[in-house]
Enzyme design. Structure first.
Site, mmCIF file in Angstrom:
data_model
loop_
_atom_site.group_PDB
_atom_site.id
_atom_site.type_symbol
_atom_site.label_atom_id
_atom_site.label_comp_id
_atom_site.label_asym_id
_atom_site.label_seq_id
_atom_site.Cartn_x
_atom_site.Cartn_y
_atom_site.Cartn_z
ATOM 1 N N ASN A 173 0.845 -1.198 0.000
ATOM 2 C CA ASN A 173 0.000 0.000 0.000
ATOM 3 C C ASN A 173 0.881 1.248 0.000
ATOM 4 O OD1 ASN A 173 -2.683 1.508 0.650
ATOM 5 N ND2 ASN A 173 -1.258 2.264 2.217
ATOM 6 N N GLU A 174 0.609 2.146 -0.896
ATOM 7 C CA GLU A 174 1.326 3.439 -0.957
ATOM 8 C C GLU A 174 2.829 3.237 -0.731
ATOM 9 O OE1 GLU A 174 -0.644 6.502 1.392
ATOM 10 O OE2 GLU A 174 -2.306 6.534 -0.031
ATOM 11 N N TYR A 246 -7.060 11.591 -3.230
ATOM 12 C CA TYR A 246 -7.905 12.333 -2.287
ATOM 13 C C TYR A 246 -7.996 13.755 -2.829
ATOM 14 C CZ TYR A 246 -7.574 8.558 1.147
ATOM 15 O OH TYR A 246 -7.676 7.346 1.804
ATOM 16 N N GLU A 297 -8.494 4.157 -3.012
ATOM 17 C CA GLU A 297 -8.741 5.189 -1.993
ATOM 18 C C GLU A 297 -9.107 6.481 -2.706
ATOM 19 O OE1 GLU A 297 -5.913 5.559 1.254
ATOM 20 O OE2 GLU A 297 -5.432 3.417 1.122
ATOM 21 N N GLN A 348 -13.180 6.483 3.992
ATOM 22 C CA GLN A 348 -13.354 5.108 4.385
ATOM 23 C C GLN A 348 -14.777 4.919 4.908
ATOM 24 O OE1 GLN A 348 -10.355 3.388 6.857
ATOM 25 N NE2 GLN A 348 -8.685 4.596 5.980
HETATM 26 O O1 AHR Z 1 -7.216 6.556 4.431
HETATM 27 C C1 AHR Z 1 -6.225 7.008 5.300
HETATM 28 C C2 AHR Z 1 -4.833 6.770 4.766
HETATM 29 O O2 AHR Z 1 -4.668 7.501 3.592
HETATM 30 C C3 AHR Z 1 -4.497 5.366 4.352
HETATM 31 O O3 AHR Z 1 -4.072 4.571 5.392
HETATM 32 C C4 AHR Z 1 -3.373 5.579 3.381
HETATM 33 O O4 AHR Z 1 -3.294 4.542 2.443
HETATM 34 C C5 AHR Z 1 -3.654 6.934 2.795
HETATM 35 O O5 AHR Z 1 -2.540 7.753 2.837
#
Ligand code: AHR
Length: 482
Positions: A173-174, A246, A297, A348
Site C-alpha cells: 500500500n502506498e 484524495y 482510496e 473510508q
Molecule cells: O485513508 C487514510 C490513509 O490515507 C491510508 O491509510 C493511506 O493509504 C492513505 O494515505
C-alpha cells in the site's frame, strides 16, 4: 435550459459493480466503536459487528470491502489476528491514533463481516515489513481446501473449515510513501518477487501499488521496470493498478464558503484527468489488457475534528451535501470511464474520511454520501451509455447506463446556488413519458446528519413527467429511472 442527449448506440462499456466498493482500515474509529462493538456489548450486534450498520450497509449492496489498510497493512502480521490469545500492538498510526491495536478483528472476523454484508473481500498484503513467504502462508491459511495443509487445518480449528472467499489481493500500500518510501523501480522489483510467489499458489487477482494523485512518474517508472523483465510474463502477474486520489480540503468541512464549494468541485473533477493520463501511460506499455485501474482510496480529506468524536477518532470528518455532490461527481466519472476501471473504494466506510456512516456507542447514522451510493446502485453491472449536454458549462456532471431494459441517469448539480433544468432526449431510443426521480438536496449546501438530527438529509422520490424538463436542485443530485 440544457438538453441531455442519451446516445444509446454509443456504449462505453460495462460498469464493474466493484466500482462501488468500500475501504475499512484499522485506524481511529473505523473498526473499534464503529463497525465492531464486541460480542458482549449491549449494543445490538451480530457476532461483534454493529447490527444496525451491517443492515444499512447490506441495503446498498456493497460489492467489495478492502482491509486491513491503508498504511496499517504495511505493519500487519496476519498471525496476530487469529486464534484465542491475540497480542496488543502499536498501530501504524500510533501515536497519532489514541488506540492500540487489540487485534480483536482479524481474518476470521473480517471474512465473516464480508459474508454478512454480501461483499467480496479485498486483502491488502504487507510488502514492506514481511517476506513473500509470510504472505503466501496467509494465502495458504485462507484459501487452501479443507483438510489439506497444516494451515488449512489450523483455520478449521479456529472455526472455519471451508476456505475463505478472497478474490482480490493488493501487493503493498502506498509504497511511494508509508509503504517503505520506495522508488517505482525498487517497488517494481519487489512486486515481481512477491507476485511471483503469490500467483504461483493461487489464481486470485493481484493489484500493484499505483500512483498518488498526479505523480505520473510513478506510473511510468513502475510500468517501465515491470515490462523490462518480460511484458508477456509480467502482464499476467498484475491484474490492477491501485491508484489513490484524495481531492483534499477547501475550507472548513461544514462552514465552507461558496468559493470553497467551487474549489472543492474543481479539485474533485481532477479525477477524470488523472484516470485518463494514467491510462495513456499504461496503454503505452501495452499493459492495458490485464492491468486495469483500481482506485482503492478516494474522497475528500477535511481537517480533523468535525465529526461526532470531536477529533478523538483519527481522520473522522463530518460529511455535508458538498461531500455527497463530490461522491456523485466522482462516481459519474468512474461510470463514464468504466472501460478502464476494475474497482474503486471510497475511503473510508465509517468514522473516517468521506464516510458513509458515523457511529459511536448506541448511535449509528448515515451521511449524505450513503444516499448517493444508494441512488447509484442501479449502475452496477449496467452498460454505460454516452450522455452529452448541449450546454457543457461545467455546472452539471452526468452518467447514464442501461440494464435489463431500464435506464438510469444520474445528474449532479455542481453549483452552490443555481437550480438547473435539464430536458432528456434519446438518440437511437425514445425517452418514455413517465419516469421515477430520486432527489438528494437540501435548502442549505452545508446540510448534514448528526446524532441529534440523523435524517436532516435524506432522498425523496417523485413520479416525473419526462416530456417536461427535470429540475436538478442547486448543490443536489437526481437519479432518473425509466
Ligand atoms: O485513508 C487514510 C490513509 O490515507 C491510508 O491509510 C493511506 O493509504 C492513505 O494515505
Amino acid at each position: 435550459m440544457n438538453t441531455l442527449y442519451l446516445v444509446y448506440p454509443k456504449k462505453l462499456g460495462t460498469i464493474a459493480p466493484e466500482i462501488y466498493g468500500h475501504f475499512s482500515e484499522h485506524i481511529g474509529g473505523v473498526f473499534y466503536d464503529g463497525l465492531w462493538v464486541g460480542k458482549d456489548s449491549d449494543i445490538p450486534n451480530i457476532n461483534g459487528f454493529r447490527k444496525e450498520l451491517v443492515e444499512k450497509l447490506k441495503a446498498i449492496e456493497p460489492p467489495v470491502l478492502r482491509w486491513p489498510g491503508g498504511c496499517f497493512a504495511e505493519i500487519y502480521d496476519w498471525r496476530d489476528g487469529i486464534g484465542e490469545d491475540r497480542p496488543t500492538r502499536t498501530n501504524w498510526w500510533t501515536p497519532y491514533d489514541h488506540r492500540y491495536e487489540s487485534n480483536e478483528v482479524g481474518t476470521h472476523e473480517f471474512a465473516e463481516l464480508c459474508e454478512l454484508i454480501g461483499a467480496k473481500a479485498y486483502f491488502a498484503a504487507n510488502l514492506t515489513s514481511v517476506t513473500p513467504l509470510h504472505i503466501r502462508n496467509w494465502m495458504d491459511y485462507c484459501l487452501s481446501p479443507r483438510g489439506t495443509t497444516t494451515l488449512a487445518k489450523e483455520r478449521e480449528k479456529n472455526g472455519h473449515p471451508e476456505p475463505f472467499d478472497i478474490p482480490y489481493w493488493g501487493v503493498g500500500n502506498e509504497n511511494w510513501g508509508g509503504g517503505g518510501n520506495m522508488t517505482p523501480e525498487y517497488y517494481a522489483n519487489e512486486y515481481r518477487r512477491f507476485a511471483t510467489i503469490m500467483r504461483n499458489l493461487s489464481p486470485m487477482q493481484m493489484f500493484a501499488c499505483g500512483s498518488d494523485a498526479f505523480d505520473y512518474s510513478w506510473t511510468d517508472g513502475f510500468c517501465r521496470n515491470l515490462t523490462m523483465a518480460s511484458k508477456n510474463v509480467m502482464g499476467r502477474l498484475v491484474d490492477g493498478f491501485s491508484m489513490h486520489y484524495y481531492c483534499g480540503a477547501a475550507g472548513d468541512p461544514v462552514a465552507f464558503t461558496e468559493a470553497e464549494w467551487d474549489q472543492m468541485m474543481l479539485q474533485a473533477g481532477k479525477m477524470e484527468d488523472i484516470i485518463e493520463r494514467n491510462w495513456h501511460i499504461i496503454s503505452g506499455y501495452g499493459l492495458d489488457k490485464n492491468m486495469k485501474l483500481v482506485i482503492d482510496e478516494w474522497g475528500c480529506w477535511h481537517p480533523d475534528g468535525s465529526g461526532p468524536s470531536k477529533g478523538y477518532n483519527l481522520f473522522e470528518q463530518q460529511s455535508t451535501m458538498r461531500d455527497a455532490v463530490v461522491s456523485a461527481l466522482t462516481l459519474n466519472i468512474f461510470n463514464r470511464h468504466c472501460d478502464k476501471i476494475k474497482m474503486a473504494n471510497v475511503a473510508q466506510l465509517v468514522n473516517n474520511l468521506h464516510a458513509l456512516f458515523l457511529a459511536s456507542g448506541e448511535h449509528c447514522i448515515t451521511t449524505p454520501t450513503y444516499h448517493i451510493f444508494d441512488m447509484y446502485k442501479g449502475h452496477k453491472g449496467a452498460e454505460a451509455i454516452d450522455a452529452v449536454f448541449t450546454a457543457d458549462d461545467g455546472k452539471l456532471s452526468v452518467s447514464a447506463s442501461e440494464k435489463d431494459g431500464k435506464t438510469l441517469v444520474t445528474i449532479a448539480n455542481l453549483t452552490y446556488g443555481e437550480d438547473i433544468e435539464v430536458m432528456l432526449s434519446g438518440v437511437g431510443s425514445c425517452i418514455p413519458e413517465k419516469g421515477i426521480i430520486r432527489v438528494l438536496a437540501a435548502e442549505d449546501p452545508h446540510a448534514h446528519n448528526t446524532f441529534d438530527a440523523p435524517e436532516a438529509v435524506k432522498p425523496f422520490t417523485v413520479e416525473a413527467d419526462l416530456t417536461k424538463p427535470v429540475k436538478v436542485p442547486a448543490a443536489g443530485v437526481v437519479a432518473v429511472e425509466f
